[in-house]
Motif scaffolding. Structure first.
Motif, PDB file in Angstrom:
ATOM      1  N   ALA A 133       0.844  -1.197   0.000  1.00 44.69           N
ATOM      2  CA  ALA A 133       0.000   0.000   0.000  1.00 44.69           C
ATOM      3  C   ALA A 133       0.876   1.242   0.000  1.00 44.69           C
ATOM      4  CB  ALA A 133      -0.919   0.002   1.219  1.00 44.69           C
ATOM      5  N   VAL A 184       1.296   6.363  -3.180  1.00 40.28           N
ATOM      6  CA  VAL A 184       0.492   5.385  -3.916  1.00 40.28           C
ATOM      7  C   VAL A 184       1.156   4.918  -5.209  1.00 40.28           C
ATOM      8  CG1 VAL A 184      -1.705   5.019  -5.106  1.00 40.28           C
ATOM      9  CG2 VAL A 184      -1.663   6.125  -2.858  1.00 40.28           C
ATOM     10  N   ARG A 228      -5.633  -0.809  -0.496  1.00 46.29           N
ATOM     11  CA  ARG A 228      -5.779   0.483   0.175  1.00 46.29           C
ATOM     12  C   ARG A 228      -6.363   0.242   1.568  1.00 46.29           C
ATOM     13  NH1 ARG A 228      -8.476   5.273  -2.802  1.00 46.29           N
ATOM     14  NH2 ARG A 228     -10.219   3.829  -3.103  1.00 46.29           N
TER      15      ARG A 228
END
Length: 229
Positions: free
Chosen positions: A37, A44, A60
């Motif tokens: 993650a 990201v 996520r």
């Protein structure tokens, strides 16, 4: 969607994450995790690159709610920064509880927010929290644009740890600890991992970062990591 001297920032971050994964795989050091993650937002794309290269699933585990809160690193007051960072995070229980997570953040500056993020994940049931910053340890306060917003080098978590280890912290010691081939560097990383309660912690090396950018090193400012102008 920005481009710097012909290099797209988003694509560079994918490449950066892929290099991290490739390096760990070559050393047999990739942890077994349920999800890779990124700490929103800049972490990201690094995580997507790491996930794609390693074959580990991307997830996520928390969502960042942003409409009513400014960038958390911009207030000068540390308490305000911490409050904003906490209030923006919304966990996804099914992706956190009992899970082994590997998080990629763009950097560790003071260390406060990322430690609180790890604490937040553990409180919500995470089994492991591994951290992979997408750059080397920040050893020197930026004296050009003050991006880190540090008023003193001692605001940097690296400097505070060096102070604890050595009883002092000056630029000469910072140069020694910035050498990622030395024992001092590894001691710094180990101490940081213990203080922040990460399951594991590994930083990207400076050469790998410049490789990800693809521009000649002479066109890049790396002062905050190396101290070299």
């Amino acid at each position: 969607n920005s481009n710097y001297e012909g290099v797209n920032v988003e694509v560079m971050r994918y490449r950066n994450g892929a290099i991290m994964a490739r390096d760990e795989a070559a050393r047999g050091a990739c942890p077994e995790v349920d999800f890779v993650a990124g700490v929103p937002d800049s972490g990201v794309p690094h995580a997507i690159g790491y996930s794609t290269e390693s074959g580990m699933p991307f997830g996520r585990p928390f969502i960042k709610y942003t409409p009513t809160w400014p960038r958390s690193f911009t207030p000068r007051d540390q308490g305000q920064r911490n409050l904003i960072a906490r209030m923006k995070l919304i966990p996804v229980d099914e992706l956190v509880r009992g899970r082994r997570l590997l998080f990629i953040d763009d950097s560790i500056v003071r260390g406060t927010q990322l430690k609180e993020t790890a604490d937040f994940l553990y409180r919500n049931g995470a089994e492991q929290v591994h951290v992979r910053p997408a750059c080397p340890p920040i050893m020197f306060s930026c004296k050009y644009i003050n991006f880190s917003r540090s008023t003193s080098p001692m605001e940097l978590i690296t400097r505070r740890i060096i102070q604890e280890i050595e009883g002092r912290c000056d630029d000469e010691l910072a140069y020694q600890y910035a050498d990622d081939t030395g024992e001092k560097y590894q001691g710094l990383v180990n101490c940081m991992r213990e203080k922040m309660q990460f399951s594991s912690l590994k930083f990207l090396k400076l050469k790998d970062l410049t490789d990800a950018v693809t521009l000649p090193p002479c066109k890049l400012c790396t002062y905050c990591w190396s101290g070299r102008e």
